[in-house]
Design a protein around this motif. Structure first.
Motif, short mmCIF file in Angstrom:
data_model
loop_
_atom_site.label_atom_id
_atom_site.label_comp_id
_atom_site.label_asym_id
_atom_site.label_seq_id
_atom_site.Cartn_x
_atom_site.Cartn_y
_atom_site.Cartn_z
N GLU A 15 -7.32 2.85 -14.83
CA GLU A 15 -7.35 1.81 -15.86
C GLU A 15 -6.50 0.60 -15.46
OE1 GLU A 15 -9.40 1.56 -18.45
OE2 GLU A 15 -10.26 3.42 -17.67
N ALA A 16 -5.36 0.86 -14.83
CA ALA A 16 -4.51 -0.25 -14.38
C ALA A 16 -5.23 -1.08 -13.32
CB ALA A 16 -3.19 0.30 -13.83
N LEU A 34 2.31 -3.60 -17.80
CA LEU A 34 2.30 -2.14 -17.78
C LEU A 34 3.65 -1.54 -17.41
CD1 LEU A 34 -1.13 -1.59 -15.99
CD2 LEU A 34 -0.62 -1.22 -18.41
N GLY A 35 4.55 -2.38 -16.90
CA GLY A 35 5.88 -1.90 -16.53
C GLY A 35 5.88 -1.07 -15.25
N ILE A 36 5.03 -1.46 -14.32
CA ILE A 36 4.96 -0.76 -13.03
C ILE A 36 5.19 -1.76 -11.91
CG2 ILE A 36 3.42 1.05 -13.87
CD1 ILE A 36 1.08 -0.47 -12.62
N GLY A 37 5.42 -1.26 -10.72
CA GLY A 37 5.65 -2.12 -9.57
C GLY A 37 4.37 -2.78 -9.07
N ARG A 42 -1.04 -2.84 -6.49
CA ARG A 42 -1.82 -3.40 -5.39
C ARG A 42 -2.51 -2.28 -4.60
NH1 ARG A 42 1.70 -6.73 -3.90
NH2 ARG A 42 0.77 -8.56 -4.85
N ARG A 43 -1.79 -1.17 -4.34
CA ARG A 43 -2.38 -0.03 -3.63
C ARG A 43 -3.54 0.56 -4.43
NH1 ARG A 43 2.96 1.47 -2.82
NH2 ARG A 43 2.75 3.06 -4.43
N TRP A 44 -3.36 0.66 -5.76
CA TRP A 44 -4.41 1.23 -6.59
C TRP A 44 -5.65 0.33 -6.61
CZ3 TRP A 44 -0.64 2.16 -11.27
CH2 TRP A 44 0.29 3.14 -10.92
N VAL A 45 -5.43 -0.97 -6.64
CA VAL A 45 -6.55 -1.91 -6.63
C VAL A 45 -7.32 -1.80 -5.31
CG1 VAL A 45 -7.16 -4.37 -6.60
CG2 VAL A 45 -5.54 -3.50 -8.30
N SER A 59 -5.52 9.56 -0.16
CA SER A 59 -4.76 10.10 -1.29
C SER A 59 -5.74 10.58 -2.36
CB SER A 59 -3.83 9.04 -1.85
OG SER A 59 -4.59 7.92 -2.29
N LYS A 60 -5.20 10.98 -3.49
CA LYS A 60 -6.04 11.48 -4.57
C LYS A 60 -6.98 10.38 -5.06
CE LYS A 60 -5.91 14.05 -8.82
NZ LYS A 60 -5.13 14.75 -9.81
#
Length: 102
Positions: A15-16, A34-37, A42-45, A59-60
């Motif tokens: 979702e992020a 969201l209060g995240i780094g 950026r890695r998730w995107v 990764s997962k």
């Protein structure tokens, strides 16, 4: 005193990342709200973008399709190992049988 590492669910990561990829937020805006780094987001995107292009992540997986692909790949690996073991066992049994028939 060491800071404890936070962990996020796969759904949260997905979702992020969708905030950036589908809703037009910048990485900076989304990470602050969201209060995240920024680096984590950026890695998730990047991972979501790669999964959308059909690249299996190391990764997962974030998407359901990629999670299923990883499960199936793990199953294939296990079945191939079992097949190799069975081949070796059959060869040993055949060699033993050949020695007894001589």
């Amino acid at each position: 005193m060491a800071r404890q590492r936070r962990s996020f669910t796969t759904e949260f990561k997905l979702e992020a990342a969708r905030l950036v990829t589908q809703q037009g937020y910048s990485i900076v805006e989304a990470s602050r709200s969201l209060g995240i780094g920024e680096n984590a987001l950026r890695r998730w995107v990047v991972q979501l973008t790669q999964e959308g292009a059909g690249i299996t992540p190391r990764s997962k997986a974030l998407t359901v399709e990629q999670q299923r692909i990883k499960e199936l790949e793990a199953r294939i690996d296990r079945l191939e190992r079992e097949k190799t073991i069975l081949k070796k066992a059959t060869a040993l049994l055949m060699a033993e049988q050949m020695q007894h028939t001589r």
